[in-house]
Design an enzyme around this catalytic site. Structure first.
Site, PDB file in Angstrom:
ATOM      1  N   THR A 121       0.856  -1.190   0.000  1.00 34.97           N
ATOM      2  CA  THR A 121       0.000   0.000   0.000  1.00 34.97           C
ATOM      3  C   THR A 121       0.889   1.236   0.000  1.00 34.97           C
ATOM      4  O   THR A 121       1.658   1.458   0.929  1.00 34.97           O
ATOM      5  CB  THR A 121      -0.902   0.000   1.256  1.00 34.97           C
ATOM      6  OG1 THR A 121      -1.659  -1.206   1.249  1.00 34.97           O
ATOM      7  CG2 THR A 121      -1.836   1.189   1.260  1.00 34.97           C
ATOM      8  N   PHE A 155      -6.487  -6.107  -1.119  1.00 33.29           N
ATOM      9  CA  PHE A 155      -7.636  -5.799  -0.261  1.00 33.29           C
ATOM     10  C   PHE A 155      -7.942  -6.913   0.734  1.00 33.29           C
ATOM     11  O   PHE A 155      -8.996  -6.892   1.362  1.00 33.29           O
ATOM     12  CB  PHE A 155      -8.872  -5.527  -1.133  1.00 33.29           C
ATOM     13  CG  PHE A 155      -8.714  -4.308  -2.006  1.00 33.29           C
ATOM     14  CD1 PHE A 155      -8.966  -3.036  -1.513  1.00 33.29           C
ATOM     15  CD2 PHE A 155      -8.287  -4.431  -3.325  1.00 33.29           C
ATOM     16  CE1 PHE A 155      -8.810  -1.910  -2.306  1.00 33.29           C
ATOM     17  CE2 PHE A 155      -8.122  -3.309  -4.130  1.00 33.29           C
ATOM     18  CZ  PHE A 155      -8.390  -2.044  -3.623  1.00 33.29           C
ATOM     19  N   ASN A 214      -9.736   1.745   2.674  1.00 33.65           N
ATOM     20  CA  ASN A 214      -9.403   1.626   4.093  1.00 33.65           C
ATOM     21  C   ASN A 214      -9.908   2.815   4.902  1.00 33.65           C
ATOM     22  O   ASN A 214     -10.346   2.663   6.041  1.00 33.65           O
ATOM     23  CB  ASN A 214      -7.890   1.461   4.272  1.00 33.65           C
ATOM     24  CG  ASN A 214      -7.493   0.001   4.126  1.00 33.65           C
ATOM     25  OD1 ASN A 214      -8.341  -0.864   3.903  1.00 33.65           O
ATOM     26  ND2 ASN A 214      -6.211  -0.289   4.238  1.00 33.65           N
ATOM     27  N   GLY A 259     -16.777  -0.319  19.554  1.00 32.84           N
ATOM     28  CA  GLY A 259     -15.771  -1.127  20.251  1.00 32.84           C
ATOM     29  C   GLY A 259     -14.694  -0.258  20.864  1.00 32.84           C
ATOM     30  O   GLY A 259     -14.894   0.946  21.102  1.00 32.84           O
ATOM     31  N   CYS A 266      -3.003  -1.837   8.960  1.00 32.03           N
ATOM     32  CA  CYS A 266      -3.473  -1.074   7.799  1.00 32.03           C
ATOM     33  C   CYS A 266      -4.225   0.206   8.140  1.00 32.03           C
ATOM     34  O   CYS A 266      -3.776   1.297   7.785  1.00 32.03           O
ATOM     35  CB  CYS A 266      -4.333  -1.967   6.914  1.00 32.03           C
ATOM     36  SG  CYS A 266      -3.357  -3.278   6.165  1.00 32.03           S
ATOM     37  N   ARG A 334      -0.127  -5.576  15.699  1.00 33.28           N
ATOM     38  CA  ARG A 334       0.290  -4.223  15.324  1.00 33.28           C
ATOM     39  C   ARG A 334      -0.847  -3.233  15.633  1.00 33.28           C
ATOM     40  O   ARG A 334      -1.976  -3.444  15.231  1.00 33.28           O
ATOM     41  CB  ARG A 334       0.680  -4.175  13.846  1.00 33.28           C
ATOM     42  CG  ARG A 334       1.997  -4.880  13.576  1.00 33.28           C
ATOM     43  CD  ARG A 334       2.371  -4.886  12.109  1.00 33.28           C
ATOM     44  NE  ARG A 334       1.675  -5.897  11.357  1.00 33.28           N
ATOM     45  CZ  ARG A 334       1.925  -6.188  10.070  1.00 33.28           C
ATOM     46  NH1 ARG A 334       2.858  -5.518   9.416  1.00 33.28           N
ATOM     47  NH2 ARG A 334       1.257  -7.126   9.436  1.00 33.28           N
TER      48      ARG A 334
END
Ligand code: NAD
Length: 441
Positions: A121, A155, A214, A259, A266, A334
């Site tokens: 990306t 994707f 994204n 949440g 990403c 991550r």
């Protein structure tokens, strides 16, 4: 077709394996010697459902090869995929150093026509930088060899990556060459039997498509988290609101779960990178900046609730943490919300007893040995004598736990649920104090 992949991570390994499984001959190149050695011996470096059998099968059938020798990799395929990381630079923009290093490597060793396929990306424009780098190296070699650069953003979703690659929603190809378009269509033909999923466009539009996708998904999450904060203050139930709006076909049910914030490799970096890109073109990306700041705040939400419940005194307390990966079905930590939570708890003098079905090794790798972190063998043992349970990742196995056992194992029966997995009324009946996101306490 003969294909080379540079960068055998979450994207490179899955795509390489899926292409090999469709019959292509694929060479995987990585600079990480241990990773390549392990792969040669059938040890898969990441947890991704369904990946292990296809890697093993295609490796043993001789369609999937592993090497650290980049010269061998360049010689192998006409198609040279770049799937290395593009982590955030110091200012949040995408760091292209790994992508450009691979471009330089390809240009240094190529002796025949190559098509460089950028799967990493990258913000809009790097295809030009890759092309410039190749031209520069080739001219320093005095070599005149045809080379194309194509953008083919990925994707896939971690946790469902194999299915996403075998049945992609779309295959975006950014190119200005008919020849490259034809080759890319041939490469992906095995995944297009049902209907044509290839969407061809210019390179810049392909690069921006990945960021737009994204950023749209991150926006949905932050929007819903904003609504949950409003609901909390108004005494409304965000879960009822979610059902209410999801039933509108223009909105839909996916990606509107409130949440404790989005993480992963990403969304955080891509939202940040597009903001940095817009800084450079004199455009103020107000929505994206808000998406990012709402998410930062949301990741602190669980800790804020914990602190309030314990009147700010967390010194010496122990918390059972269920879920370390940034989402279920992956071992990837991550930018995971669990990290923000655990680090805040440690700073406040608390201890953590953590369990995750797949991310325990990753957690150990990140934090090493420390007195205030104990990695437990099961979800149940993590509860033992803890002052509260905090659920951070909605793994399937956490969705219907034994609440009697939770109550009896914890020294005080309190649950902080970052994913709204449980029924507040049921827990109230059970005598468990329950905090969730955007619902009346
Ligand atoms: N992880 C995802 O879910 C996902 C989804 C879509 C797109 N992407 C994008 O795909 C790219 C790769 O992401 P990832 O998660 O697979 O990264 P990753 O960190 O898992 O893997 C990158 C790999 O590249 C290797 N590498 C670095 N320099 C190299 C070099 N010069 N030659 C060969 N190998 C080299 C590293 O050793 C590592 O194994 C990123 O740009 C990311 O934004 C990721």
């Amino acid at each position: 077709m003969k294909v080379t992949f540079f960068g055998i991570g979450y994207v490179g390994l899955v795509q390489a394996a899926v292409l090999a499984d469709a019959g292509h001959d694929v060479m995987c190149v990585d600079v990480d010697e241990r990773k390549i050695e392990n792969l040669k011996n059938g040890i898969i470096p990441i947890y991704e459902p369904g990946l292990t059998p296809i890697v093993e099968h295609n490796h043993s059938e001789g369609r999937l090869h592993f090497t650290t020798d980049s010269k061998e990799g360049v010689a192998f395929g006409e198609l040279q995929f770049i799937a290395v990381g593009t982590p955030p630079d110091e200012d949040g923009s995408a760091d292209l150093k790994y992508v450009l290093t691979v471009a330089e490597t390809i240009a240094t060793h190529m002796t025949s026509r190559k098509i460089i396929v950028d799967k990493s990306t990258v913000p809009v424009g790097p295809a030009d930088k890759v092309r410039d780098k190749v031209t520069e190296v080739l001219s320093s070699r005095g070599a005149d060899i045809e080379c194309h650069v194509v953008s083919n953003p990925e994707f896939l979703k971690e946790g469902a990556a194999v299915a996403d690659c075998t049945k992609p929603d779309r295959i975006v190809v950014g190119t200005d060459s008919d020849y490259v378009e034809e080759i890319m269509r041939d490469l992906y033909a095995p995944f297009n039997r049902n209907h044509d999923r290839v969407i061809v466009m210019d390179i810049r539009s392909a690069e921006l498509t990945k960021y737009a996708a994204n950023c749209m998904l991150a926006t949905k999450i932050s929007f819903m988290n904003e609504m949950s904060n409003i609901a909390e203050r108004l005494g409304a139930d965000i879960e009822a609101v979610r059902h209410g709006i999801g039933s509108d076909s223009r909105i839909g049910y996916s990606f509107i779960y409130p949440g404790c914030g989005y993480g992963g490799s990403c969304f955080p970096k891509d939202v940040q990178a597009l903001i940095r890109t817009t800084d450079g073109i004199g455009y103020d990306a107000e929505i994206l900046r808000s998406v990012e700041s709402v998410n930062y705040r949301q990741k602190e939400k669980l800790f804020d609730k914990i602190q309030r419940h314990f009147d700010g005194d967390l010194q010496g307390k122990t918390f059972a943490v269920w879920g370390l990966s940034f989402k279920p079905n992956t071992d990837d930590m991550r930018e995971a919300p669990s990290r923000v939570l655990m680090e805040a708890l440690w700073n406040a003098g608390a201890r953590v007893q953590a369990f995750d079905p797949e991310a325990m090794n990753e957690c150990q790798r990140i934090y090493g040995q420390r007195d205030d972190l104990t990695l437990m063998g099961t979800a149940e043992t993590a509860l033992k004598n803890a002052d509260a349970l905090v659920t951070v990742t909605e793994w399937q196995q956490f969705r219907a736990p034994d609440f009697d056992l939770i109550k009896n194992s914890l020294s005080t029966p309190v649950i902080f649920d970052g994913r709204n997995m449980y029924n507040p009324k049921r827990l109230a009946k059970q005598g468990i104090t329950y905090y969730s996101i955007g619902r009346p306490a």
